[in-house]
Design a protein around this motif. Sequence first.
Motif, PDB file in Angstrom:
ATOM      1  N   ARG A 121     -76.774  17.405 111.493  1.00  0.00           N
ATOM      2  CA  ARG A 121     -76.982  18.383 112.559  1.00  0.00           C
ATOM      3  C   ARG A 121     -78.445  18.757 112.696  1.00  0.00           C
ATOM      4  NH1 ARG A 121     -72.756  22.906 111.087  1.00  0.00           N
ATOM      5  NH2 ARG A 121     -73.281  22.246 108.982  1.00  0.00           N
ATOM      6  N   GLU A 149     -75.370  20.369 117.208  1.00  0.00           N
ATOM      7  CA  GLU A 149     -74.350  21.133 116.485  1.00  0.00           C
ATOM      8  C   GLU A 149     -73.170  20.259 116.108  1.00  0.00           C
ATOM      9  OE1 GLU A 149     -73.430  24.463 118.983  1.00  0.00           O
ATOM     10  OE2 GLU A 149     -75.316  25.473 118.530  1.00  0.00           O
ATOM     11  N   TYR A 150     -73.012  19.134 116.811  1.00  0.00           N
ATOM     12  CA  TYR A 150     -71.924  18.224 116.479  1.00  0.00           C
ATOM     13  C   TYR A 150     -72.214  16.841 117.037  1.00  0.00           C
ATOM     14  CZ  TYR A 150     -70.336  18.696 121.321  1.00  0.00           C
ATOM     15  OH  TYR A 150     -70.280  18.675 122.691  1.00  0.00           O
ATOM     16  N   VAL A 151     -71.529  15.858 116.497  1.00  0.00           N
ATOM     17  CA  VAL A 151     -71.670  14.489 116.991  1.00  0.00           C
ATOM     18  C   VAL A 151     -70.468  14.183 117.880  1.00  0.00           C
ATOM     19  CG1 VAL A 151     -71.818  12.048 116.331  1.00  0.00           C
ATOM     20  CG2 VAL A 151     -72.881  13.793 114.896  1.00  0.00           C
ATOM     21  N   VAL A 152     -70.747  13.681 119.076  1.00  0.00           N
ATOM     22  CA  VAL A 152     -69.674  13.311 119.994  1.00  0.00           C
ATOM     23  C   VAL A 152     -69.048  11.997 119.522  1.00  0.00           C
ATOM     24  CG1 VAL A 152     -69.085  12.679 122.371  1.00  0.00           C
ATOM     25  CG2 VAL A 152     -70.848  14.408 121.939  1.00  0.00           C
ATOM     26  N   GLU A 159     -69.802  16.451 110.175  1.00  0.00           N
ATOM     27  CA  GLU A 159     -71.044  15.846 110.667  1.00  0.00           C
ATOM     28  C   GLU A 159     -71.920  15.228 109.583  1.00  0.00           C
ATOM     29  OE1 GLU A 159     -70.279  15.844 113.622  1.00  0.00           O
ATOM     30  OE2 GLU A 159     -69.386  17.781 114.117  1.00  0.00           O
TER      31      GLU A 159
END
Lengths: 217, 361
Positions: free
Chosen positions: B250, B256-259, B220
């Motif tokens: 983040r 919590e994460y990047v799509v 991330e």
Amino acid sequence: MSKITVAGVRGSVSELLDYSENTKKRNFLETVELQVGLKNYDTQRDKRFSGTVKLPQVPRPNMTICVFGDAHDVDRAKHIGVDAMSVDDLKKLNKNKKLIKKLAKKYNAFIASEVLIKQVPRLLGPQLSKAGKFPTPVSHADDLYGKITEVKSTIKFQLKKVLCLAVAVGNVGMDEDQLVTQIMIASNFLVSLLKKHWQNVGSLVIKSSMGPSFRIY
Amino acid sequence: MFSNKSPKFTRGKSVGYSPEYVYTLHALTPSRLVSSLSDRSLRIFDTGSGANITEITKLSNVHNSNTSGVSIVDNNTAVTAGEDGVAKVWDVRQNKATTELSHSANSPLLSIAYSKLANTVAAGTELVGQDAGVVLWDLRNPRKPVREYIDSHNDDVTCVAFHPTNPHSLLSGATDGLVTRYNTTISDEDDAVMQVVNHGASIHCTGFFGNDIYALSHMETFSIYRPTDKDDEAEEDNPENQPTVFGDVREPWGCEYVVDIGKGYVAVGSNSDAKLSMIPMKGEKVFVQHRIELPGAHGEEVVRCLLVDERNSRIFTGGEDGNVSVWQMEGHLGEADSEWSEVGNDRQKRKKQREKRFKPY
């Protein structure tokens, strides 16, 4: 909330260091590894678990670095006692594949002046990429010594088709506190990247190169 | 468009395939989607114009292994990359593969891209032995690849992307942390490589913003790099060449994460609190304060793909819960909005509906 405590880890680190210092001391500096066993993770379907973690202390002190520098950075490198090559030095290699391969083998990692790094494909072709050693850029504003330390302190991790991975977090020459810190940072960082965090962790183990494993989770 | 408030979205229909994962979503047309699932199938959906989604076709065993990527060729055609080492061109009217694209090394394909201008498919390969790289096929002559670049990466090539307007400019990103830019008119790889960016961490996705190159890592970290000329012997640090380093996103992006990184937005999620949002991005600014929440997300499961349908103010998402969901923007009735233009003689009708057209920025 982290599932490992400093106190808990300290106990295992103490035993690990004791073994490598007293029980069976080796004639080389053993690396300390953190081994992560995953669970509830599907290596075929789940997203990649891969990246780098920068630790406060250099885990493996014997990494060799070479700087590809413009005049300014070659100077800086020489001052620190790090090998350096100028654009002319690189041009002298004449894009000879054998020589470049040799160069790639000679050093663990490369750093290149920002102004120079764009020329690397022209000067050296793709061989450094293929060797997994394409340089890290450094600008004139960066502290070269700091950048070198950063490169030496950064460890890669990658999960490949199996449910365990290992990262070097230190060596048996470090003192207990340092090693505990390294382990806490690495563990918590890795876990933060797992989709279910601690629910994806089956076990955490620390181990010196030749010594026994000590489970910390 | 997000001057005052973020548009609100609510979940419309969902189609479920649990325990499979939904990997990708792409639009063949504004009302026809194609999705690849972990059961080696491709699903075609009819989505009308509202909060609807209905499966109309299932293509099974698209590959003998995982389908690692899908790209749209035209309204009726998609190309898939398989970990079985081949790419296939699918005609969704005939429901079959019309062309199979193979390469000599037969290494698993992990990523795919299509250039309409060059009528060329590019795929990234898995590391086998010492080789990982990119294979290109010209669809006019698909029997053999037109290019195979195998010297520029040291590990799995997880992403390939064509330049938006230059059909011969291609990017590849790999788990070795490098993004390589090629001039695909040149077959000798030594000369074809125009630029190498060391992002420093395993690449999740890479692509062009205009001529700039963005890179998102699996941990991330996100940066935007400038194009450089390998024959440029300038001795000074050009401040214009400085990348924009976002670092670990983040915390700043609240996730919590990047799509995915999209055109004009970034899509991010958090499993711990079942959140999924789209954050508008313009130039290099990410407008976190204008994030659009998709309430409920895919529960606590990872969202793998997100597709924006601007025309109908809808968002489609697919996740590891096995669901494909459609989210509809709530209409803002009665609000005057001079920023968007109305075209043609639908004006009266549109005035009545007064639904604010959805634009990411």
